[in-house]
Scaffold this motif. Structure first.
Motif, PDB file in Angstrom:
ATOM      1  N   GLU A  42      20.232 -23.648  -3.061  1.00 28.45           N
ATOM      2  CA  GLU A  42      20.445 -23.789  -4.520  1.00 28.45           C
ATOM      3  C   GLU A  42      19.217 -23.465  -5.364  1.00 28.45           C
ATOM      4  N   ASP A  63      18.195 -23.106  -9.494  1.00 30.05           N
ATOM      5  CA  ASP A  63      18.365 -23.229 -10.770  1.00 30.05           C
ATOM      6  C   ASP A  63      20.046 -23.467 -11.028  1.00 30.05           C
ATOM      7  N   ASP A  64      20.401 -24.370 -10.174  1.00 29.30           N
ATOM      8  CA  ASP A  64      21.818 -24.768 -10.297  1.00 29.30           C
ATOM      9  C   ASP A  64      22.962 -23.897  -9.645  1.00 29.30           C
ATOM     10  N   ILE A  65      22.505 -22.623  -9.056  1.00 29.99           N
ATOM     11  CA  ILE A  65      23.300 -21.799  -8.462  1.00 29.99           C
ATOM     12  C   ILE A  65      23.351 -21.757  -7.014  1.00 29.99           C
ATOM     13  N   ILE A  66      24.348 -21.918  -6.250  1.00 27.62           N
ATOM     14  CA  ILE A  66      24.370 -22.179  -4.851  1.00 27.62           C
ATOM     15  C   ILE A  66      24.545 -21.219  -4.177  1.00 27.62           C
ATOM     16  N   LEU A  67      23.347 -20.693  -3.543  1.00 32.26           N
ATOM     17  CA  LEU A  67      23.358 -19.399  -3.012  1.00 32.26           C
ATOM     18  C   LEU A  67      23.956 -19.373  -1.425  1.00 32.26           C
ATOM     19  N   GLU A  68      23.947 -20.346  -1.018  1.00 31.81           N
ATOM     20  CA  GLU A  68      24.640 -20.678   0.515  1.00 31.81           C
ATOM     21  C   GLU A  68      24.989 -22.112   0.624  1.00 31.81           C
ATOM     22  N   ARG A 110      10.432 -19.304  -6.582  1.00 33.11           N
ATOM     23  CA  ARG A 110      11.987 -19.026  -6.604  1.00 33.11           C
ATOM     24  C   ARG A 110      12.789 -18.059  -6.904  1.00 33.11           C
ATOM     25  N   THR A 111      12.030 -17.445  -8.018  1.00 30.08           N
ATOM     26  CA  THR A 111      12.923 -16.325  -8.638  1.00 30.08           C
ATOM     27  C   THR A 111      12.748 -15.111  -7.602  1.00 30.08           C
ATOM     28  N   GLU A 115      15.014 -15.803  -4.495  1.00 31.52           N
ATOM     29  CA  GLU A 115      16.187 -15.472  -4.986  1.00 31.52           C
ATOM     30  C   GLU A 115      16.633 -14.055  -4.870  1.00 31.52           C
ATOM     31  N   ALA A 135      19.331 -12.101  -2.299  1.00 32.32           N
ATOM     32  CA  ALA A 135      20.376 -11.279  -2.977  1.00 32.32           C
ATOM     33  C   ALA A 135      20.499  -9.908  -2.417  1.00 32.32           C
TER      34      ALA A 135
END
Length: 244
Positions: free
Chosen positions: A218, A220-225, A188-189, A192, A196
């Motif tokens: 999403e 880690d609770d951050i919505i990328l799209e 996942r890292t 992400e 980015a």
């Protein structure tokens, strides 16, 4: 005592770690490891995420394979031959597994450290069993077996003590914080980071992480799209595909 097997494997040995649950992998498989394309260990959390003391043993077991069994002539394999197969392969595999088990419990509960902890106390007391569990971060089974080995305690004593249930450990242990899933943790890292930097687009990132397009991308609770289509649209598309 080893404070954290996760830190030891990731930091000192540079091993990638993956954790799955029995719903994702057959419970007959406790773990797997490989050196190619880079050192990695997979652990099946058969006892659940909470049983981190069991996870530590599995990690130590797989570490033995990485250090000894993938080099030179010792090439480990898992074989289930038919009735007419060469059972010598299975016997050799059993030997490799027994050695890895022994390596794991002696790594986590080394003899010198165990003797220092016990000191002049009675090694067959419940107090010492609990102390070994807490000090070395292991379960009752490992603590009892290692005490039995180190102090030549009878098999009947070991079996009697093993009938007592209860691995009561701190849920805040460093090895209790594990990401579950093949697409968790470092994967996942990396996704992400690649998203980015524009190396991956939203669809490619979703494909790697197995995130459907009707859900937000999403991590880690951050919505990328945001979601690309609504759940209603996704359901209608599936229904139309089924009908036509």
């Amino acid at each position: 005592p080893i404070n954290s097997m996760l830190e030891l494997l990731r930091g000192h040995f540079g091993v990638l770690l993956f954790f799955v649950e029995p719903g994702q992998l057959d419970a007959a498989v406790q773990g797997a490891s490989t050196l190619v394309p880079r050192p990695a260990i997979l652990v099946n959390l058969i006892g659940g995420r909470r049983a981190w003391w069991s996870t530590r043993v599995s990690l130590a077991h797989e570490l033995c394979h990485l250090l000894f069994d993938f080099r030179g002539r010792a090439q480990p394999y898992l074989v289930s031959p038919p009735g007419s197969g060469d059972w010598r392969l299975v016997d050799r595999f059993r030997g490799i597994e027994r050695r890895a088990n022994a390596f794991a419990v002696h790594l986590l509960v080394p003899g010198e450290g165990l003797r220092q902890l016990v000191g002049d106390a009675a090694p067959d007391s419940d107090h010492i069993i609990d102390a070994v569990c807490r000090h070395f971060g292991v379960g009752r089974t490992v603590a009892i077996r290692r005490l039995g080995q180190e102090y030549h305690l009878t098999q009947s004593w070991q079996d009697r003590k093993l009938q007592v249930q209860g691995d009561d450990h701190d849920d805040e242990h460093p090895d209790a914080d594990i990401p579950v899933g093949l697409r968790a943790g470092v994967v996942r890292t990396w996704v992400e980071r690649a998203f980015a930097q524009g190396v991956l687009d939203g669809l490619e990132a979703r494909s790697i992480l197995n995130i459907p397009i009707h859900q937000p991308l999403e991590i880690d609770d951050i919505i990328l799209e945001p979601a690309l289509i609504s759940e209603e649209q996704a359901a209608r598309t599936k229904a139309e595909a089924f009908v036509y």
